[in-house]
Design a protein around this motif. Structure first.
Motif, PDB file in Angstrom:
ATOM      1  N   TRP A 162     -10.952  -0.917  -5.687  1.00 18.18           N
ATOM      2  CA  TRP A 162      -9.967  -0.883  -4.584  1.00 18.18           C
ATOM      3  C   TRP A 162      -9.065   0.340  -4.736  1.00 18.18           C
ATOM      4  O   TRP A 162      -8.786   1.068  -3.770  1.00 18.18           O
ATOM      5  CB  TRP A 162      -9.068  -2.111  -4.627  1.00 18.18           C
ATOM      6  N   PHE A 163      -8.582   0.519  -5.955  1.00 21.00           N
ATOM      7  CA  PHE A 163      -7.638   1.596  -6.255  1.00 21.00           C
ATOM      8  C   PHE A 163      -8.198   2.959  -5.859  1.00 21.00           C
ATOM      9  O   PHE A 163      -7.511   3.777  -5.236  1.00 21.00           O
ATOM     10  CB  PHE A 163      -7.335   1.554  -7.758  1.00 21.00           C
TER      11      PHE A 163
ATOM     12  N   ASN B  22      -2.066  -1.493  -3.711  1.00 19.19           N
ATOM     13  CA  ASN B  22      -2.446  -0.186  -3.167  1.00 19.19           C
ATOM     14  C   ASN B  22      -1.756   0.174  -1.855  1.00 19.19           C
ATOM     15  O   ASN B  22      -2.123   1.164  -1.223  1.00 19.19           O
ATOM     16  CB  ASN B  22      -3.969  -0.135  -2.998  1.00 19.19           C
ATOM     17  N   HIS B  23      -0.777  -0.608  -1.435  1.00 25.40           N
ATOM     18  CA  HIS B  23      -0.041  -0.318  -0.197  1.00 25.40           C
ATOM     19  C   HIS B  23      -0.988  -0.101   0.985  1.00 25.40           C
ATOM     20  O   HIS B  23      -0.893   0.905   1.702  1.00 25.40           O
ATOM     21  CB  HIS B  23       0.837   0.932  -0.359  1.00 25.40           C
TER      22      HIS B  23
ATOM     23  N   SER C 118       6.949   1.772  -3.973  1.00 29.24           N
ATOM     24  CA  SER C 118       6.662   3.000  -4.729  1.00 29.24           C
ATOM     25  C   SER C 118       5.714   2.827  -5.913  1.00 29.24           C
ATOM     26  O   SER C 118       5.934   3.400  -6.973  1.00 29.24           O
ATOM     27  CB  SER C 118       7.971   3.619  -5.238  1.00 29.24           C
ATOM     28  N   PHE C 119       4.680   2.032  -5.732  1.00 30.45           N
ATOM     29  CA  PHE C 119       3.746   1.854  -6.850  1.00 30.45           C
ATOM     30  C   PHE C 119       3.014   3.155  -7.186  1.00 30.45           C
ATOM     31  O   PHE C 119       2.694   3.412  -8.335  1.00 30.45           O
ATOM     32  CB  PHE C 119       2.724   0.752  -6.550  1.00 30.45           C
ATOM     33  N   LYS C 120       2.720   3.948  -6.169  1.00 29.44           N
ATOM     34  CA  LYS C 120       1.995   5.197  -6.468  1.00 29.44           C
ATOM     35  C   LYS C 120       2.907   6.206  -7.142  1.00 29.44           C
ATOM     36  O   LYS C 120       2.484   6.928  -8.042  1.00 29.44           O
ATOM     37  CB  LYS C 120       1.366   5.750  -5.199  1.00 29.44           C
ATOM     38  N   MET C 121       4.160   6.250  -6.722  1.00 29.19           N
ATOM     39  CA  MET C 121       5.120   7.155  -7.362  1.00 29.19           C
ATOM     40  C   MET C 121       5.332   6.783  -8.830  1.00 29.19           C
ATOM     41  O   MET C 121       5.479   7.646  -9.685  1.00 29.19           O
ATOM     42  CB  MET C 121       6.444   7.084  -6.609  1.00 29.19           C
TER      43      MET C 121
END
Lengths: 363, 363
Positions: free
Chosen positions: B221-222, B258-259, B334-337
């Motif tokens: 998924w990521f 993963n927003h 902000s999981f990716k940040m």
């Protein structure tokens, strides 16, 4: 019904659903039923006298021919702060297993004083000494979340200290992912941890600690697992309006995806602060930032989980598990065998470059 | 109550819980309530006449100043096979959106004939042609899961064909992770896909397809998300006894982590095969391998999800969503940040080496 009155999902279902439907609902929601554990009458009395919830469950594994069962017990404590947030700090320092267990979750205030006074040494602080005594006395490993002060550089960390059943400090695990969201703007106090994905070999099994916001990051759970963790603890402090629907999902998904046990532990109660503060959401200043909803639980690699502790009360959940289940489920589902990690290592190495070209097909 | 009679979790809760408790239970289980969509009376009549379930929901996003809303509609189809498994193959070839939608899920039999006769070209097969017509006629993008035959090398693949609303084949996505578990020993027929984590830029948004067993792999998924996917489809064929408690967890966790939006689609019904087969579990040979439990749903990046379609009936769920929600939630959480992907790329590169030394602390 307000969010801090509703006691628990499980209780609501058990009160209203007919038996046959309840069994199906529970199967779909919680997986294979976890057995209830017989707890000593003395413990049940103590819980009643001191007004905390006490629950016990057991996860079974199949009998193997070559390996004996590896039965161990884990206890998760969820509790509210014991004194008001403006009580003298020395009086407030008690122990707990939730994130930064000894203090109010004061990071929402963005005040440095007096909250940084709660910070203490991981190796020699009061909380560690207190837990060392308990560890020796009860022959148990203690995971003790604290606000850590590293004296040499005067830095703070959000840390879990792992204390062996011998009473020695086995090591510490610092929070890997730091939120910048609403009232959880914690980088005002401490930054991303530098202890990586350390796993602790205890007498009872290999454990790791994924602190709070790290539960939103599947890679964080994954990397603890790749370093051999059999149980991953997730001490948390999180409130209803923000995260409650995610709570039953993330730790449980991690148990499934990584063939291990996960333990999700949350605070309980509402914490009031003397100074008012805003939350970056355009709303008026206020003195608390919501209800910590407890609901601590344990998830197993086969997709099953225990019911949660309540949303409103202090509690202790004792869970017995046969750690042989991890390898049995891994042999069955084989996510690590089929994971293609070498390909992902290559892809991820490219993804993090600033000039990464995503693989997008256009007409 | 047997597992193939119980219609759905949602229906059971709605039938028995008092209103105030139901609201809290739904909030904890499903997050922010998804609005019901008004569907055309003609469609509702058609569903009633042809005996399939029809549901519609909508996910809202906040109004922004610079970006107009990006409202789109997605339809997920779950259905049982239309004819018995021993009907002539030409008669059985109909269309669907679940995994290898045109055929019975016959891989449990481990027979090559006649099942490999269902395999067809991704670019020019009958299913693709049929979907191309529908795509043009209704101005819609079609994700069409098939058993693919690559004629040049005579290889089979488990593939989803993505057809643009222009009617052109935009490309294909092959199943990245292949199970070797119980009746899902699919490597008898095809191996891990070689199309990586392709994302398709359609007129309505960027989509990707994570086929079936790939949902157990958070990295899968990521990586679609890192390539820009705004909606990830997960066409599946999975049965109750094996995976049902995991079903509400995995696609939803992926949407949160993963927003993005995720769409979980499953088969319905029980498929009987003429020849008996065993399942590698020590049990007697039998003619079916369980009940495909439907329960298709859509999950949003804010942790909310739609109710599921039923466990027992054919159905169509139509979901309207404002894709602006993805970036709004990413800006909030902000999981990716905070993901520290560069560190993970380094760690993972070490982990996959055969002489990797895990980070384990001992006393």
């Amino acid at each position: 019904m307000s969010a801090c009155q509703f006691e628990s999902l499980e209780k609501s279902l058990e009160s209203h659903l007919p038996e046959a439907e309840l069994a199906e609902v529970k199967r779909i929601l919680f997986g294979k039923e976890t057995k209830k554990l017989d707890l000593p009458a003395r413990a049940v009395e103590a819980a009643s006298e001191r007004d905390f919830e006490l629950k016990g469950y057991r996860f079974d594994a199949a009998q193997e021919q070559l390996r004996p069962p590896r039965n161990i017990r884990v206890g998760l404590i969820q509790h509210r702060i014991v004194l008001p947030t403006d009580a003298p700090i020395l009086d407030q320092v008690t122990m707990g297993k939730k994130e930064t267990g000894t203090m109010p979750f004061a990071f929402c205030t963005r005040e440095k004083e007096p909250w940084t006074e709660f910070a203490e040494s991981a190796e020699e602080g009061n909380t560690t000494r207190f837990c060392q005594e308990l560890a020796r006395k009860y022959n148990m490993v203690v995971v003790s979340p604290i606000l850590e002060r590293e004296d040499l550089h005067s830095t703070l960390w959000n840390t879990a200290v792992v204390i062996s059943n011998s009473g020695n400090v086995l090591g510490k695990s610092r929070k890997n992912h730091i939120p910048r969201i609403g009232d959880f703007n914690e980088s005002t106090y401490y930054m991303e941890g530098n202890t990586g994905h350390t796993v602790f070999q205890t007498q009872f099994g290999k454990i790791a600690v994924n602190i709070c916001y790290g539960r939103h990051h599947p890679l964080n759970w994954f990397m603890y697992s790749m370093n051999g963790a059999e149980i991953i603890f997730n001490p948390s402090a999180t409130v209803g309006a923000l995260s409650e629907p995610m709570w039953p999902i993330e730790a449980r998904n991690a148990a499934i995806a990584n063939h291990c046990f996960t333990c999700a532990i949350n605070r309980v109660g509402t914490e009031h602060f003397k100074s008012e503060f805003t939350s970056g959401d355009g709303k008026k200043a206020h003195h608390d930032f919501g209800h910590f909803y407890g609901s601590s639980y344990v998830a197993a690699p086969d997709g099953s989980r225990t019911p949660g502790l309540s949303r409103t009360r202090d509690g202790l959940i004792v869970v017995e598990m046969d750690l042989n289940l991890n390898r049995q489920i891994s042999d069955k589902w084989s996510f690590k065998m089929t994971g293609r990690y070498a390909e992902y290592a290559e892809e991820l190495t490219k993804v993090v470059e600033h000039d990464f070209k995503p693989k997008i097909v256009k007409e």
